[in-house]
Design a protein around this motif. Structure first.
Motif, PDB file in Angstrom:
ATOM      1  N   ASP A 204      39.249  33.005  48.741  1.00 28.84           N
ATOM      2  CA  ASP A 204      38.166  32.436  47.943  1.00 28.84           C
ATOM      3  C   ASP A 204      38.571  31.017  47.555  1.00 28.84           C
ATOM      4  N   PRO A 205      38.012  29.988  48.206  1.00 28.93           N
ATOM      5  CA  PRO A 205      38.437  28.620  47.891  1.00 28.93           C
ATOM      6  C   PRO A 205      38.049  28.165  46.491  1.00 28.93           C
ATOM      7  N   ALA A 206      36.990  28.737  45.922  1.00 30.09           N
ATOM      8  CA  ALA A 206      36.548  28.306  44.588  1.00 30.09           C
ATOM      9  C   ALA A 206      37.540  28.702  43.512  1.00 30.09           C
ATOM     10  N   THR A 207      38.113  29.899  43.612  1.00 27.11           N
ATOM     11  CA  THR A 207      39.050  30.383  42.596  1.00 27.11           C
ATOM     12  C   THR A 207      40.496  30.343  43.068  1.00 27.11           C
ATOM     13  N   ARG A 208      40.711  29.903  44.321  1.00 27.52           N
ATOM     14  CA  ARG A 208      42.049  29.788  44.887  1.00 27.52           C
ATOM     15  C   ARG A 208      42.771  31.130  44.896  1.00 27.52           C
ATOM     16  N   ARG A 209      42.033  32.187  45.283  1.00 22.79           N
ATOM     17  CA  ARG A 209      42.624  33.526  45.348  1.00 22.79           C
ATOM     18  C   ARG A 209      42.667  34.031  46.782  1.00 22.79           C
ATOM     19  N   LEU A 210      43.736  34.750  47.088  1.00 20.66           N
ATOM     20  CA  LEU A 210      43.868  35.479  48.340  1.00 20.66           C
ATOM     21  C   LEU A 210      43.620  36.951  48.081  1.00 20.66           C
ATOM     22  N   THR A 221      45.221  41.091  44.888  1.00 20.08           N
ATOM     23  CA  THR A 221      44.673  39.757  44.660  1.00 20.08           C
ATOM     24  C   THR A 221      45.793  38.848  44.181  1.00 20.08           C
ATOM     25  N   LEU A 222      45.906  37.673  44.813  1.00 16.75           N
ATOM     26  CA  LEU A 222      47.003  36.752  44.540  1.00 16.75           C
ATOM     27  C   LEU A 222      46.478  35.363  44.240  1.00 16.75           C
ATOM     28  N   ASP A 223      47.207  34.627  43.420  1.00 12.90           N
ATOM     29  CA  ASP A 223      46.984  33.195  43.261  1.00 12.90           C
ATOM     30  C   ASP A 223      47.581  32.512  44.494  1.00 12.90           C
ATOM     31  N   ALA A 224      46.750  31.804  45.262  1.00 11.70           N
ATOM     32  CA  ALA A 224      47.214  31.236  46.529  1.00 11.70           C
ATOM     33  C   ALA A 224      48.284  30.174  46.328  1.00 11.70           C
ATOM     34  N   GLY A 225      48.190  29.444  45.239  1.00  8.65           N
ATOM     35  CA  GLY A 225      49.145  28.370  45.012  1.00  8.65           C
ATOM     36  C   GLY A 225      50.515  28.845  44.590  1.00  8.65           C
ATOM     37  N   THR A 226      50.550  29.803  43.682  1.00 12.00           N
ATOM     38  CA  THR A 226      51.834  30.260  43.141  1.00 12.00           C
ATOM     39  C   THR A 226      52.334  31.546  43.778  1.00 12.00           C
ATOM     40  N   GLY A 227      51.433  32.295  44.421  1.00 14.97           N
ATOM     41  CA  GLY A 227      51.802  33.597  44.954  1.00 14.97           C
ATOM     42  C   GLY A 227      51.829  34.700  43.914  1.00 14.97           C
ATOM     43  N   LYS A 228      51.453  34.388  42.681  1.00 14.62           N
ATOM     44  CA  LYS A 228      51.469  35.387  41.616  1.00 14.62           C
ATOM     45  C   LYS A 228      50.420  36.465  41.859  1.00 14.62           C
ATOM     46  N   MET A 229      50.817  37.729  41.675  1.00 13.73           N
ATOM     47  CA  MET A 229      49.866  38.818  41.788  1.00 13.73           C
ATOM     48  C   MET A 229      48.956  38.834  40.563  1.00 13.73           C
ATOM     49  N   LEU A 230      47.643  38.891  40.804  1.00 14.34           N
ATOM     50  CA  LEU A 230      46.661  38.884  39.727  1.00 14.34           C
ATOM     51  C   LEU A 230      46.054  40.255  39.477  1.00 14.34           C
ATOM     52  N   ASN A 231      45.995  41.088  40.535  1.00  9.36           N
ATOM     53  CA  ASN A 231      45.314  42.367  40.396  1.00  9.36           C
ATOM     54  C   ASN A 231      45.657  43.263  41.574  1.00  9.36           C
ATOM     55  N   GLN A 232      45.573  44.597  41.340  1.00  7.12           N
ATOM     56  CA  GLN A 232      45.674  45.583  42.408  1.00  7.12           C
ATOM     57  C   GLN A 232      44.541  46.586  42.249  1.00  7.12           C
ATOM     58  N   CYS A 233      43.937  46.970  43.377  1.00  9.51           N
ATOM     59  CA  CYS A 233      42.873  47.969  43.380  1.00  9.51           C
ATOM     60  C   CYS A 233      43.179  49.016  44.440  1.00  9.51           C
ATOM     61  N   LYS A 234      42.821  50.254  44.147  1.00 11.68           N
ATOM     62  CA  LYS A 234      43.013  51.335  45.103  1.00 11.68           C
ATOM     63  C   LYS A 234      41.911  51.302  46.155  1.00 11.68           C
ATOM     64  N   LEU A 235      42.304  51.570  47.409  1.00  8.17           N
ATOM     65  CA  LEU A 235      41.362  51.640  48.519  1.00  8.17           C
ATOM     66  C   LEU A 235      41.193  53.079  48.978  1.00  8.17           C
ATOM     67  N   TRP A 243      36.407  40.875  54.274  1.00 11.80           N
ATOM     68  CA  TRP A 243      35.534  39.703  54.202  1.00 11.80           C
ATOM     69  C   TRP A 243      35.193  39.408  52.746  1.00 11.80           C
ATOM     70  N   PHE A 244      35.328  38.139  52.366  1.00 11.28           N
ATOM     71  CA  PHE A 244      34.872  37.670  51.063  1.00 11.28           C
ATOM     72  C   PHE A 244      33.499  37.046  51.223  1.00 11.28           C
ATOM     73  N   ASN A 245      32.561  37.443  50.363  1.00 16.87           N
ATOM     74  CA  ASN A 245      31.185  36.944  50.382  1.00 16.87           C
ATOM     75  C   ASN A 245      30.999  35.981  49.210  1.00 16.87           C
ATOM     76  N   PRO A 246      31.105  34.662  49.446  1.00 13.97           N
ATOM     77  CA  PRO A 246      31.007  33.717  48.322  1.00 13.97           C
ATOM     78  C   PRO A 246      29.620  33.664  47.699  1.00 13.97           C
ATOM     79  N   ALA A 247      28.576  33.970  48.472  1.00 11.33           N
ATOM     80  CA  ALA A 247      27.217  33.915  47.928  1.00 11.33           C
ATOM     81  C   ALA A 247      26.990  35.015  46.900  1.00 11.33           C
TER      82      ALA A 247
END
Length: 310
Positions: A204-210, A221-235, A243-247
């Motif tokens: 997501d280029p707007a929030t800089r998240r991977l 979910t990671l901060d792309a710049g620092t590599g810090k983990m922001l969140n984990q979700c079960k699949l 796929w990320f849907n920016p719209a």
């Protein structure tokens, strides 16, 4: 809970000629046509989801694993795993395909349109030491500019135009390697993953998240710049394409077993629901409008068309 995706129809695709089913797919924005790697047939199948009609196939792409469309350069790229090449051609019927030699068994593809540089992530051969590599390909020169050895089997890759870097998932050790497009002959840094089997990836280029879906059944979910983990979700299981849907600010994770798409709200990283596809359906496509999602059904060799509801 209302289902986040509503099934609206199917597009029949050619039957499988061999093993392998479908793999990665991409959408050409100008026409809306979908290009999907039909690995079982060594073809790229092209269809029009608006007309719900199969158009044609591009043959002779041995064990093709990936398809990537650049709307900026009006080019389609394929990773031809069975012949250690990438294919390059223009959108349209009966294109002339240019083949460029890369590393062993290319899979993931990403593209820097400004430099006309393709990264092919090669899964390698366990019998060949140091064959897990990244091939950096100069499209204009039609040559491999550099080969970068990485520590394990590659998965998917994306390009970050603002930071001018490629992110590449490595299965084991589970990590993301980062390559600076300005210095495309080395790994700039690595991001260690907190879950095994980094697999599907989007950005997501707007929030800089991977967003990295891992074989351990976890979305990280990671901060792309620092590599810090922001969140984990079960699949729902072992994931593949993301796929990320920016719209719509949504994320779609394809899980082949049991055959579902897990849907998340990327503002909150809360689940929006799980949509049944078909067992073995591990790959999807996302048109740029963000109003629909396409799933590829290997058992019935069809594309399933979904409208985004939530």
């Amino acid at each position: 809970m209302t289902q986040p995706l509503a099934l609206t129809g199917h597009v029949p695709l050619p039957a499988h000629a061999g093993a392998g089913g479908f793999d990665h797919a991409a959408v050409h924005a100008a026409t809306g046509h979908v290009y999907v790697a039909h690995t079982a047939n060594s073809t790229i199948d092209v269809f029009d989801p608006a007309a719900r009609r199969y158009l044609h196939s591009i043959p002779g792409l041995t064990a093709v694993a990936g398809a990537l469309v650049s709307d900026e350069s009006q080019l389609v790229f394929t990773s031809n795993r069975g012949e250690n090449t990438i294919g390059v051609f223009s959108p349209g019927s009966a294109p002339e395909v240019t083949r460029i030699a890369v590393g062993v068994r290319p899979n993931g593809l990403a593209y820097d349109a400004r430099r006309r540089l393709v990264l092919a992530a090669n899964v390698g051969d366990p019998a060949v030491p140091r064959s897990c590599t990244l091939s950096m390909v100069d499209i204009d020169g039609q040559t491999m500019r550099a080969s970068i050895v990485v520590p394990g089997r590659t998965r998917w890759t994306v390009f970050d135009a603002e930071a001018e870097v490629f992110y590449v998932n490595i299965m084991a050790p589970s990590q993301i390697v980062v390559v600076d497009a300005r210095h495309p002959d080395r790994v700039a840094r690595t991001i260690a993953m907190p879950a095994d089997g980094a697999h599907g990836l989007d950005f997501d280029p707007a929030t800089r998240r991977l967003f990295c879906a891992c074989d351990a059944g976890v979305l990280v979910t990671l901060d792309a710049g620092t590599g810090k983990m922001l969140n984990q979700c079960k699949l729902s299981g072992v994931p593949d394409v993301v796929w990320f849907n920016p719209a719509r600010r949504q994320l779609y994770v394809a899980v082949g077993d049991p055959g579902v798409i897990d849907v998340f709200d990327t503002r909150t990283m809360m689940t929006l629901g799980t949509v049944t596809t078909e067992k073995g359906a591990h790959t999807t496509a996302l048109p740029r409008s963000g109003d629909s999602v396409i799933s590829f059904l290997p058992r019935t060799h069809r594309a399933a068309l979904y409208t985004v509801v939530a």
